[in-house]
Scaffold this motif. Structure first.
Motif, PDB file in Angstrom:
ATOM      1  N   ASN A 119      37.660  44.056  37.339  1.00 61.10           N
ATOM      2  CA  ASN A 119      39.294  44.115  37.761  1.00 61.10           C
ATOM      3  C   ASN A 119      39.171  44.898  39.215  1.00 61.10           C
ATOM      4  O   ASN A 119      38.183  45.542  39.711  1.00 61.10           O
ATOM      5  CB  ASN A 119      40.213  44.780  36.920  1.00 61.10           C
ATOM      6  CG  ASN A 119      40.331  43.938  35.760  1.00 61.10           C
ATOM      7  OD1 ASN A 119      40.962  42.842  35.792  1.00 61.10           O
ATOM      8  ND2 ASN A 119      39.497  44.074  34.360  1.00 61.10           N
ATOM      9  N   GLU A 120      40.449  45.135  39.522  1.00 61.08           N
ATOM     10  CA  GLU A 120      40.343  45.926  41.078  1.00 61.08           C
ATOM     11  C   GLU A 120      39.746  47.211  40.684  1.00 61.08           C
ATOM     12  O   GLU A 120      40.545  48.128  40.086  1.00 61.08           O
ATOM     13  CB  GLU A 120      42.005  45.817  41.317  1.00 61.08           C
ATOM     14  CG  GLU A 120      42.276  46.589  42.652  1.00 61.08           C
ATOM     15  CD  GLU A 120      43.673  46.367  43.225  1.00 61.08           C
ATOM     16  OE1 GLU A 120      43.893  47.244  44.067  1.00 61.08           O
ATOM     17  OE2 GLU A 120      44.365  45.558  42.630  1.00 61.08           O
ATOM     18  N   GLN A 121      38.868  47.537  41.390  1.00 59.24           N
ATOM     19  CA  GLN A 121      38.207  48.926  41.351  1.00 59.24           C
ATOM     20  C   GLN A 121      37.879  49.341  39.986  1.00 59.24           C
ATOM     21  O   GLN A 121      37.679  50.523  39.732  1.00 59.24           O
ATOM     22  CB  GLN A 121      39.106  49.823  41.897  1.00 59.24           C
ATOM     23  CG  GLN A 121      39.226  49.610  43.492  1.00 59.24           C
ATOM     24  CD  GLN A 121      38.101  50.007  44.348  1.00 59.24           C
ATOM     25  OE1 GLN A 121      37.499  50.904  44.254  1.00 59.24           O
ATOM     26  NE2 GLN A 121      37.958  48.980  45.322  1.00 59.24           N
ATOM     27  N   SER A 122      37.429  48.329  39.165  1.00 63.26           N
ATOM     28  CA  SER A 122      37.022  48.530  37.582  1.00 63.26           C
ATOM     29  C   SER A 122      36.059  47.517  37.083  1.00 63.26           C
ATOM     30  O   SER A 122      36.239  46.406  37.539  1.00 63.26           O
ATOM     31  CB  SER A 122      38.131  48.863  36.770  1.00 63.26           C
ATOM     32  OG  SER A 122      38.745  47.720  36.557  1.00 63.26           O
ATOM     33  N   VAL A 123      35.005  47.864  36.776  1.00 58.78           N
ATOM     34  CA  VAL A 123      34.188  47.065  35.687  1.00 58.78           C
ATOM     35  C   VAL A 123      33.653  47.474  34.268  1.00 58.78           C
ATOM     36  O   VAL A 123      33.582  48.587  34.085  1.00 58.78           O
ATOM     37  CB  VAL A 123      32.817  47.205  36.597  1.00 58.78           C
ATOM     38  CG1 VAL A 123      31.828  46.282  35.927  1.00 58.78           C
ATOM     39  CG2 VAL A 123      33.187  46.846  38.093  1.00 58.78           C
TER      40      VAL A 123
END
Length: 563
Positions: A119-123
Motif C-alpha cells: 500500500n502507500e508507504q506500507s508493506v
C-alpha cells in the motif's frame, strides 16, 4: 526514491531511502536493481533463500504517456545460473508508482506460502496457504476481490520450481523470461498485490502534453500493423526473409504459414487490450472453444507454431492460455517441446511426440507444469534436459536461455546480439533484429552490426532504467537518445545530456557483465553449432559464416574495451 527490504525468513519489512547518488548514476529500474543484486552472496544456488528478487520502477513509470507502464525485475536466474532480468507491462508499474515505493528487495524463504501486500508507504506479509495450488487466473480473481489493486502471481509451475516459470499479471502480461516464477516459488511467495493512490507529478505538465501529442502522431502513422494485429504482424516479414525458426531450427520459413497467419487469428479476436495510458493497444484478446486468451504474441506463435511444425491455430491459443494459467515462459516452453520432438523424430526417446502433434504439445505443457513423467525432465529447460536425456540432438540455447523467434543465420545482428546478451539468447537486450529488418544494416553481412548492437544494448539499459516500453523506441517510432534526454527533463525537471545517458547505459551493461563474471560465466558466449549449419529457406540455403561471426565479436569487444 524508496526501497522496501522484505525478508521472508524473518517476516520483516524495512522502508528505506535508496542510497544517495544512485538515482543520478543509475537512473532507476534496471540500473538500481542491478546494483542491488550484488548484495547476494557469490555463486549461490538460485533457489537459495539468500537469492534476491528486486522489482523496480523508474522516473518515467506511471506518467500519463504511452510506454510508461513497465516494471523491471532482476534476480539470479535458475535457468542460466547468471544474471536474470525480466520486464512486465500492464498496470502493475503504474500502481507501484502510486504507492511511493520504487523498489522491492525480496529475500529469504517463508515457512508457509505468503503474499505481499503493498500500500502507500506500507508493506505487509500475509498468509497465502489458501492460494497455494491454484493457477494464476484463480489467484488474481481471489486477491482482486479480497484486496483490490493490481496482482502479480505464480501458478503451479512456479510452485513446482520449473526453471522457466514466469509471474503473471492481468491474465496475460508476464515477467516472462529467466525463471522469476521459480525463484518466487522457492521463497513460497505466491503473489504480490499493489494498491496505491498517491498522485504522480511531473515537472513540466505542458511539455509532457506536447511530447505525448508528438508520440501519438507517430503511433498513428508508424505503428498501424502493431495496433491492428499486435506483435504477430512481424511474422510475415520473418517468414519471408527466412528468419522464422521452424522445425526446431532446421528451417527458416514455414510451409503451412497461411494456416497460422494474421488473418486466421484475427477471426478469433474479441477486443484489443492496452497497458496503462497507451494508445497502441497491441494486446489482442481472443476467444476459442470457450476460453479467452491474450495473444498469441509473436514469440508464442513461433514457439508453439512453426518451431513445433504446428499449423493448428486453436492449439496455439490453448497452449498460450495454459502457459498463462500455470505460469510458464512460452519461449522456453515451446523450445523445450520442439527439442523433444526433434529427439523423438531421431528415435532417441521412448515417449514419442512428433512434429506437428498439437495434442502432444498441450499434454507436455501439463506434464511440465506439474513435473509429471517426462515433464519433470523438460521442466529443467533445454540445456539440462539434453544432459539428462543423453541425446545427440543439440540443445539450442545461449547461457541456458533459449532464443527468441529470430534465426541469426538470416539476421547477423541477432547472431551477435544473442552472444552478447548477458541474460542469454535474448532479442530484447539489443533489439538488433529491428535494425536488420529495417535495413539499417545488411542482415547477411557482418558490417556495422557491432556498432548497432553495442549502441542499442546501452540505449535499452537506459530505457529499462527509466522504465519505458521498447515498442515506442528506435527504430519503431524513433525515440532515441535525444528524445529520452528531453523526456527525462520534462518528467523530472533535471538536465541529463545524451553523453551522460550513454555513459550510464554502458555502465549498467558493464554491471550485468560483471555479475556474470562473478558467477563464473563469460562476457561473450559462444553460439550453438546449429547456427553455423546451413538453414533451409524454401529453395535456398542461408548460412552464418563462422569467420563473419568472429569478425563481429572482435569488433564488438574492441568497442566495449574488452580486448
Amino acid at each position: 526514491m524508496k526501497i522496501a527490504r522484505i525478508d521472508l525468513t524473518k517476516q520483516s519489512v524495512k522502508l528505506l531511502d535508496v542510497p544517495k547518488g544512485w538515482e543520478k548514476e543509475y537512473i532507476g529500474g534496471k540500473g538500481i536493481a542491478t546494483k542491488l543484486l550484488f548484495e547476494i552472496p557469490p555463486k549461490i544456488d538460485p533457489f537459495h533463500p539468500a537469492n534476491a528478487i528486486i522489482f523496480g520502477i523508474g522516473p518515467i513509470t506511471g506518467v500519463p504517456l504511452p510506454g510508461s507502464s513497465r516494471m523491471t525485475a532482476v534476480f539470479k536466474s535458475p535457468l542460466t545460473f547468471g544474471y536474470g532480468e525480466s520486464q512486465c507491462g500492464g498496470f502493475i508499474g503504474y500502481e507501484m508508482r502510486k504507492t511511493g515505493i520504487d523498489f522491492l528487495y525480496i529475500t529469504g524463504k517463508a515457512k508457509k506460502p505468503v503474499y505481499i501486500m503493498i500500500n502507500e508507504q506500507s508493506v505487509e506479509i500475509k498468509d497465502a496457504s489458501h492460494l497455494w495450488g491454484k493457477d494464476t487466473f484463480e489467484v488474481e480473481e481471489i486477491l482482486e476481490k479480497d484486496e483490490g489493486g493490481e496482482v502479480l502471481s505464480i501458478g503451479q509451475a512456479g510452485e513446482n520450481l520449473v526453471r522457466f516459470a514466469c509471474a503473471t499479471h492481468r491474465k496475460g502480461r508476464q515477467f516472462g523470461r529467466c525463471g522469476i516464477g521459480a525463484v518466487m516459488g522457492s521463497k513460497r511467495l505466491k503473489a504480490i498485490v499493489i494498491k496505491g493512490d498517491k498522485e504522480i507529478e511531473v515537472a513540466d505538465p505542458e511539455g509532457l502534453k506536447e511530447f505525448r501529442k508528438w508520440m501519438q502522431e507517430n503511433i498513428v502513422s508508424k505503428l498501424m500493423s502493431l495496433r491492428e494485429y499486435g506483435t504477430p504482424a512481424i511474422s510475415i516479414v520473418t517468414n519471408e526473409v527466412g528468419a522464422l525458426p521452424t522445425k526446431y531450427w532446421q528451417e527458416g520459413s514455414f510451409d503451412e504459414f497461411e494456416k497460422i497467419s494474421l488473418d486466421v487469428f484475427n477471426r478469433y479476436t474479441k477486443r484489443h487490450s492496452s497497458c496503462y495510458a497507451c494508445s497502441v493497444a497491441c494486446g489482442k484478446i481472443r476467444t476459442v472453444n470457450g476460453i479467452e486468451v491474450e495473444g498469441p504474441e509473436y514469440e508464442t506463435l513461433y514457439a508453439f507454431g512453426s518451431l513445433c511444425y504446428n499449423s493448428d491455430p486453436e492449439s496455439i491459443m490453448k497452449a498460450n492460455e495454459l502457459c498463462d494459467r500455470y505460469g510458464l515462459d512460452t519461449i522456453t516452453a515451446g523450445n523445450v517441446i520442439a527439442f523433444y520432438m526433434a529427439c523423438s523424430e531421431a528415435g532417441e526417446v521412448k515417449e514419442k511426440v512428433n512434429f506437428g502433434d498439437s495434442e502432444g504439445i498441450l499434454d507436455l505443457i501439463e506434464k511440465i507444469a506439474f513435473r509429471e513423467g517426462i515433464g519433470d525432465v523438460l521442466a529443467e529447460g533445454t540445456r539440462i534436459a539434453a544432459e539428462k536425456l543423453n541425446v545427440s540432438i543439440e540443445p539450442v540455447h545461449v547461457r541456458g536461455l533459449e532464443p527468441a523467434g529470430y534465426d541469426p543465420r538470416a539476421l547477423y545482428g541477432m547472431a551477435l546480439g544473442y552472444a552478447t546478451s548477458q541474460r542469454g539468447a535474448c532479442h530484447l537486450r539489443s533489439c538488433a533484429y529491428r535494425a536488420n529488418l529495417a535495413g539499417l544494416a545488411d542482415p547477411q553481412s557482418p558490417e556495422g552490426q557491432a556498432e548497432i548492437v553495442k549502441d542499442y544494448e546501452d540505449f535499452y539499459c537506459v530505457v529499462d532504467s527509466l522504465v519505458f516500453c521498447r515498442f515506442l523506441c528506435v527504430p519503431a517510432i524513433g525515440l532515441y537518445w535525444e528524445d529520452i534526454s528531453e523526456l527525462y527533463k520534462i518528467v523530472t525537471g533535471k538536465e541529463i545530456s545524451v553523453e551522460k545517458l550513454k555513459e550510464i547505459g554502458a555502465k549498467i551493461w558493464g554491471m550485468t557483465r560483471e555479475f556474470n563474471l562473478r558467477e563464473g560465466l563469460t562476457d561473450v558466449e559462444a553460439l550453438p553449432s546449429t547456427f553455423f549449419k546451413p538453414l533451409k529457406h524454401r529453395n535456398l540455403e542461408i548460412t552464418l559464416k563462422r569467420e563473419d561471426f568472429e569478425k563481429m565479436v572482435q569488433e564488438y569487444k574492441k568497442l566495449r574495451g574488452l580486448e
